[in-house]
Design a protein around this motif. Structure first.
Motif, PDB file in Angstrom:
ATOM      1  N   MET A 287     -22.451   6.138  22.871  1.00 39.63           N
ATOM      2  CA  MET A 287     -21.104   5.577  22.933  1.00 39.63           C
ATOM      3  C   MET A 287     -20.657   5.240  21.521  1.00 39.63           C
ATOM      4  O   MET A 287     -21.483   5.141  20.617  1.00 39.63           O
ATOM      5  CB  MET A 287     -21.108   4.326  23.795  1.00 39.63           C
ATOM      6  CG  MET A 287     -21.413   4.630  25.238  1.00 39.63           C
ATOM      7  SD  MET A 287     -21.117   3.214  26.294  1.00 39.63           S
ATOM      8  CE  MET A 287     -21.003   4.032  27.879  1.00 39.63           C
ATOM      9  N   SER A 288     -19.352   5.035  21.346  1.00 39.66           N
ATOM     10  CA  SER A 288     -18.876   4.717  20.004  1.00 39.66           C
ATOM     11  C   SER A 288     -17.778   3.683  20.064  1.00 39.66           C
ATOM     12  O   SER A 288     -17.258   3.381  21.132  1.00 39.66           O
ATOM     13  CB  SER A 288     -18.331   5.976  19.332  1.00 39.66           C
ATOM     14  OG  SER A 288     -17.039   6.253  19.817  1.00 39.66           O
TER      15      SER A 288
ATOM     16  N   MET B 227     -13.943   5.730  20.444  1.00 36.17           N
ATOM     17  CA  MET B 227     -13.524   6.200  21.773  1.00 36.17           C
ATOM     18  C   MET B 227     -12.387   7.218  21.722  1.00 36.17           C
ATOM     19  O   MET B 227     -11.443   7.155  22.498  1.00 36.17           O
ATOM     20  CB  MET B 227     -13.101   5.021  22.656  1.00 36.17           C
ATOM     21  CG  MET B 227     -14.213   4.056  22.934  1.00 36.17           C
ATOM     22  SD  MET B 227     -13.615   2.566  23.752  1.00 36.17           S
ATOM     23  CE  MET B 227     -13.186   1.562  22.352  1.00 36.17           C
TER      24      MET B 227
ATOM     25  N   LEU C  62     -16.223  -0.644  23.054  1.00 39.76           N
ATOM     26  CA  LEU C  62     -16.925   0.617  22.833  1.00 39.76           C
ATOM     27  C   LEU C  62     -16.853   1.429  24.112  1.00 39.76           C
ATOM     28  O   LEU C  62     -16.528   0.900  25.175  1.00 39.76           O
ATOM     29  CB  LEU C  62     -18.383   0.354  22.439  1.00 39.76           C
ATOM     30  CG  LEU C  62     -19.200  -0.588  23.328  1.00 39.76           C
ATOM     31  CD1 LEU C  62     -19.780   0.132  24.517  1.00 39.76           C
ATOM     32  CD2 LEU C  62     -20.314  -1.209  22.527  1.00 39.76           C
ATOM     33  N   GLY C  63     -17.172   2.717  23.999  1.00 40.13           N
ATOM     34  CA  GLY C  63     -17.144   3.539  25.203  1.00 40.13           C
ATOM     35  C   GLY C  63     -17.446   4.981  24.893  1.00 40.13           C
ATOM     36  O   GLY C  63     -17.677   5.358  23.748  1.00 40.13           O
ATOM     37  N   GLY C  64     -17.461   5.770  25.953  1.00 37.69           N
ATOM     38  CA  GLY C  64     -17.694   7.198  25.810  1.00 37.69           C
ATOM     39  C   GLY C  64     -18.804   7.658  26.719  1.00 37.69           C
ATOM     40  O   GLY C  64     -19.432   6.868  27.413  1.00 37.69           O
TER      41      GLY C  64
ATOM     42  N   ALA D 122     -12.975  -2.106  26.456  1.00 36.49           N
ATOM     43  CA  ALA D 122     -11.807  -1.343  26.012  1.00 36.49           C
ATOM     44  C   ALA D 122     -11.651  -0.097  26.876  1.00 36.49           C
ATOM     45  O   ALA D 122     -12.641   0.544  27.232  1.00 36.49           O
ATOM     46  CB  ALA D 122     -11.991  -0.940  24.550  1.00 36.49           C
TER      47      ALA D 122
ATOM     48  N   GLY E 176     -10.373   2.744  26.039  1.00 39.10           N
ATOM     49  CA  GLY E 176     -10.591   3.998  25.307  1.00 39.10           C
ATOM     50  C   GLY E 176      -9.317   4.531  24.676  1.00 39.10           C
ATOM     51  O   GLY E 176      -8.208   4.147  25.062  1.00 39.10           O
ATOM     52  N   ASN E 177      -9.495   5.419  23.684  1.00 44.45           N
ATOM     53  CA  ASN E 177      -8.373   5.826  22.830  1.00 44.45           C
ATOM     54  C   ASN E 177      -8.095   7.312  22.854  1.00 44.45           C
ATOM     55  O   ASN E 177      -7.655   7.889  21.871  1.00 44.45           O
ATOM     56  CB  ASN E 177      -8.673   5.403  21.385  1.00 44.45           C
ATOM     57  CG  ASN E 177      -8.996   3.936  21.281  1.00 44.45           C
ATOM     58  OD1 ASN E 177      -8.335   3.098  21.911  1.00 44.45           O
ATOM     59  ND2 ASN E 177     -10.018   3.601  20.520  1.00 44.45           N
ATOM     60  N   GLU E 178      -8.349   7.952  23.990  1.00 41.63           N
ATOM     61  CA  GLU E 178      -8.147   9.405  24.057  1.00 41.63           C
ATOM     62  C   GLU E 178      -6.774   9.773  24.594  1.00 41.63           C
ATOM     63  O   GLU E 178      -6.471  10.939  24.762  1.00 41.63           O
ATOM     64  CB  GLU E 178      -9.203  10.033  24.970  1.00 41.63           C
ATOM     65  CG  GLU E 178     -10.599   9.915  24.458  1.00 41.63           C
ATOM     66  CD  GLU E 178     -11.595   9.780  25.608  1.00 41.63           C
ATOM     67  OE1 GLU E 178     -12.074  10.804  26.079  1.00 41.63           O
ATOM     68  OE2 GLU E 178     -11.863   8.654  26.049  1.00 41.63           O
TER      69      GLU E 178
ATOM     70  N   TYR F 136      -2.210   5.942  21.725  1.00 40.41           N
ATOM     71  CA  TYR F 136      -3.579   6.421  21.904  1.00 40.41           C
ATOM     72  C   TYR F 136      -4.232   5.902  23.186  1.00 40.41           C
ATOM     73  O   TYR F 136      -5.239   6.414  23.643  1.00 40.41           O
ATOM     74  CB  TYR F 136      -4.434   5.956  20.707  1.00 40.41           C
ATOM     75  CG  TYR F 136      -4.304   4.466  20.483  1.00 40.41           C
ATOM     76  CD1 TYR F 136      -5.002   3.562  21.279  1.00 40.41           C
ATOM     77  CD2 TYR F 136      -3.435   3.951  19.531  1.00 40.41           C
ATOM     78  CE1 TYR F 136      -4.844   2.203  21.116  1.00 40.41           C
ATOM     79  CE2 TYR F 136      -3.266   2.598  19.361  1.00 40.41           C
ATOM     80  CZ  TYR F 136      -3.979   1.726  20.151  1.00 40.41           C
ATOM     81  OH  TYR F 136      -3.816   0.383  20.011  1.00 40.41           O
TER      82      TYR F 136
ATOM     83  N   THR G  11      -7.782   0.256  21.479  1.00 40.89           N
ATOM     84  CA  THR G  11      -8.078  -0.581  22.645  1.00 40.89           C
ATOM     85  C   THR G  11      -9.258  -1.500  22.315  1.00 40.89           C
ATOM     86  O   THR G  11      -9.452  -2.511  22.957  1.00 40.89           O
ATOM     87  CB  THR G  11      -8.408   0.280  23.889  1.00 40.89           C
ATOM     88  OG1 THR G  11      -9.420   1.224  23.542  1.00 40.89           O
ATOM     89  CG2 THR G  11      -7.189   1.015  24.402  1.00 40.89           C
ATOM     90  N   SER G  12     -10.017  -1.142  21.254  1.00 41.34           N
ATOM     91  CA  SER G  12     -11.069  -2.027  20.731  1.00 41.34           C
ATOM     92  C   SER G  12     -10.484  -3.372  20.335  1.00 41.34           C
ATOM     93  O   SER G  12     -11.162  -4.393  20.405  1.00 41.34           O
ATOM     94  CB  SER G  12     -11.675  -1.434  19.461  1.00 41.34           C
ATOM     95  OG  SER G  12     -12.600  -0.448  19.739  1.00 41.34           O
TER      96      SER G  12
END
Lengths: 77, 599
Positions: A57-58, A61, B250-252, B276, B278-280, B309, B353-354
């Motif tokens: 994870m980062s 994101m 964090l995420g992913g 968060a 996420g920012n995609e 984002y 979103t962090s």
């Protein structure tokens, strides 16, 4: 782990504290992970062979996390 | 057709009610909704569409003439978004809402004045538009997080000058396996600043729950990456060491059972977990925000619009300021952090979103400090007190925009017995109207009604009988209410199974959103016909089932649904199309046989 080949442009993404990414011509963003020091230059056109790490994870994101295995610099643009 | 219409009318009614915020029954003491709230000006947010700019200019000119008002831009960020402010009271607000201007706007609403007792002396506090946008001063008047502990699972926290007066409790560095969890990236320190930057210390900027304790848990490397195993251990560490709130900016990656278990464990120990989204810019939050019992936070900018984002849709529970530095860095979130290369303390504007998640974590700490213990109650208060956002069909804002003042006020009001009972029941059962595909249900209902009408042209048959209607219902719609129902301590899949129409059963059984071609085909209607054709009542059930499945598959055809083992391609389309025809043929055969049999 499956490897994948990604062709695109290196960009610095201002997200959180910022991170390096490769954006493909189709618009998909991958966050660069691993030994990426020599790729860290905005606008670099590259072809990267790497693995998408689903166990990582980062903080940024911004998209799938691509662990760089090997790369080829196509042009410095 | 009365009964059929009644069923679809009821579905429609549910859909409309669910779209309306009032469906989420409960109490609301949102300041912005109260009649006592004061305002001297009105916000006009004009629609953005190509070619509308000129019309907006014309409307603004009319506004000046007709109402004798002089509209002004709200801030330097407002021009692109067409957000204007005019002086005015309740009468002018009503007049504006009734005028033809309303057609050109997204909303016309009061610009409420929030009175506060306390403004901190941090010199750059004025640059923190984000704290003002969540009405933090109203919360500070009640509580500043004293006694609550917030675990920051991130890149670590460095004790910069503007964190010197903030309380810390021991944490851990899971990357380098040591007790000291300093930051070598800058992300975690920034996030920690939003939660509990030293405030009213005559230096720098402010934080939300600045009397709370910070627990630094480093799981992300200097480059900002971390593995699921470390993050999972950090969640358990926080739960075992007295954290009240966990923030994960964090995420992913994919779903992890290991992590989901750690989340459940922390939740069972009373910890509020915030992550968060996420920012995609994609239509689903990333993990861990998407896990149950995690409050997923999307981001909005200085104008209150969804940040470009920010992820949206599934998994977004609430929205908070994440900023946007697109038009200049001051649109970001300002906190003190460290420079990644030099390691020196610096004030920096970040976006993401962090940055939004720690706003929610900070307000959660305030609620914990006020004395709310159950994490469900903290989430309920955060969501009910949030400023509702109208017309948010993509769920960019979840329950709405975080409102620290309204949340703190709601938390300090002691609920009457029925309020407490409701809160208890709500913690056992809850209903999420957004998990139900209302549009598809209505469409399937309408198509089933159309098919039924066509068959009545072929022959008169008892379509208004229970057997036929139940068949249609199970084939096209299912007991859809169960799709949105969650019961505490019970897994969701039995409810999803009960809530599915026949063609969706495969997806529900294997928890796979792709259509399973065994169930989403004419097979079950065919079996129904073969078994029931000779029964004078039940054959109408099998005919209804065939018509219902045909209606279901017709909608899947319109939406180019992904079919398991085939894909989302022309072959899948052909497969569905053929099965629609076969289902209708099965219904026609049933009708023909029944007619020749004297019905």
């Amino acid at each position: 782990m499956d490897t994948t080949t990604v062709k695109g442009t290196i960009q610095w993404m201002e997200m959180g504290s910022g991170t390096w990414a490769v954006v493909t011509d189709e618009g998909q963003t991958y966050e660069l992970h691993g030994d990426t020091a020599s790729l860290e230059k905005k606008g670099l056109k590259v072809q990267i062979e790497g693995a998408v790490r689903k166990d990582v994870m980062s903080m940024s994101m911004i998209g799938p996390i691509l662990e760089v295995k090997s790369y080829e610099i196509l042009s410095e643009s | 057709m009365k009964r059929l219409f009644l069923i679809f009318f009821l579905i429609g009614l549910f859909a409309v009610a669910a779209a309306h915020e009032g469906f989420q029954t409960g109490y609301s003491s949102n300041l912005a909704n109260s009649d006592q709230a004061e305002f001297e000006s009105i916000i006009l947010d004009f629609r953005e569409a190509p070619g509308l700019t000129r019309q907006i200019d014309d409307r603004l000119a009319n506004l000046a003439q007709q109402f004798n008002l002089s509209p002004a831009l709200n801030s330097e960020f407002s021009e692109a978004d067409h957000v204007y402010v005019v002086q005015g009271d309740r009468d002018i607000l009503q007049a504006l809402r009734n005028s033809d201007l309303a057609r050109f706007t997204e909303f016309i609403e009061p610009n409420y004045i929030y009175q506060s007792l306390f403004v901190p002396d941090d010199p750059d506090y004025a640059k923190q538009w984000n704290l003002q946008s969540i009405n933090v001063e109203g919360a500070w008047a009640q509580n500043r997080g004293s006694g609550a502990t917030v675990a920051v699972i991130d890149t670590g926290i460095s004790r910069t000058p503007d964190l010197q007066k903030t309380n810390f409790v021991p944490g851990y560095d899971f990357v380098n396996d040591r007790d000291q969890a300093d930051d070598d990236n800058g992300h975690g320190t920034h996030v920690a600043g939003t939660i509990a930057q030293s405030t009213n210390n005559g230096y720098g900027v402010a934080g939300i729950a600045y009397e709370a304790n910070l627990m630094p848990l480093k799981v992300l490397s200097a480059q900002g990456f971390g593995n699921v195993a470390d993050i999972t251990e950090a969640i358990r560490f926080a739960a075992d060491n007295g954290a009240d709130v966990i923030n994960m900016s964090l995420g992913g990656g994919g779903a992890s059972e290991l992590m989901q278990e750690a989340v459940e464990y922390a939740h069972s120990k009373g910890v509020v977990i915030v992550a968060a989204a996420g920012n995609e810019s994609s239509q689903s939050a990333s993990y861990p925000a998407k896990y149950r019992h995690v409050i997923g936070v999307s981001a909005f900018d200085a104008d209150g619009k969804k940040a470009p984002y920010s992820n949206y849709g599934l998994g977004v529970d609430i929205a908070a300021p994440g900023g946007s530095t697109l038009a200049g860095e001051s649109g970001g979130i300002l906190q003190e952090t460290i420079d990644r290369l030099s390691g020196k303390a610096q004030f920096k504007y970040f976006q993401g979103t962090s940055m939004a998640a720690p706003h929610v974590a900070g307000v959660a700490a305030v609620l914990k400090s006020i004395g709310i213990e159950a994490p469900e109650t903290v989430e309920t208060v955060l969501e009910y007190s949030a400023q509702k956002v109208g017309r948010d069909s993509s769920n960019a804002f979840g329950a709405g925009k975080l409102d620290a003042a309204a949340a703190a006020q709601m938390a300090t009001v002691r609920l009457p017995w029925w309020g407490q009972l409701w809160q208890f029941l709500r913690s056992l059962f809850w209903f999420d109207a957004k998990s139900i595909p209302w549009k598809d249900l209505l469409l399937r209902g309408a198509i089933a009604a159309a098919f039924t009408w066509l068959f009545t042209r072929m022959a008169r048959f008892p379509w208004q009988g229970n057997a036929y209607l139940i068949g249609i219902f199970l084939g096209a719609i299912g007991l859809f209410i169960f799709k949105g129902l969650h019961v505490m301590y019970l897994p969701d899949w039995p409810l999803r199974l009960v809530g599915s129409a026949i063609p969706e059963l495969g997806s529900a059984l294997w928890r796979d959103p792709r259509l399973n071609p065994v169930f989403a085909s004419c097979l079950i209607p065919l079996a129904g016909m073969l078994l029931l054709l000779s029964h004078r009542t039940l054959r109408w059930f099998s005919m209804g089932l065939a018509v219902g499945v045909a209606a279901f598959l017709s909608v899947s055809l319109l939406e180019s649904t992904y079919v398991l083992w085939i894909g989302a391609n022309a072959i899948a389309q052909a497969f569905i199309g053929v099965n629609v025809v076969l289902c209708l043929a099965i219904a026609a055969i049933t009708l023909r046989v029944a007619t020749s049999d004297g019905l």
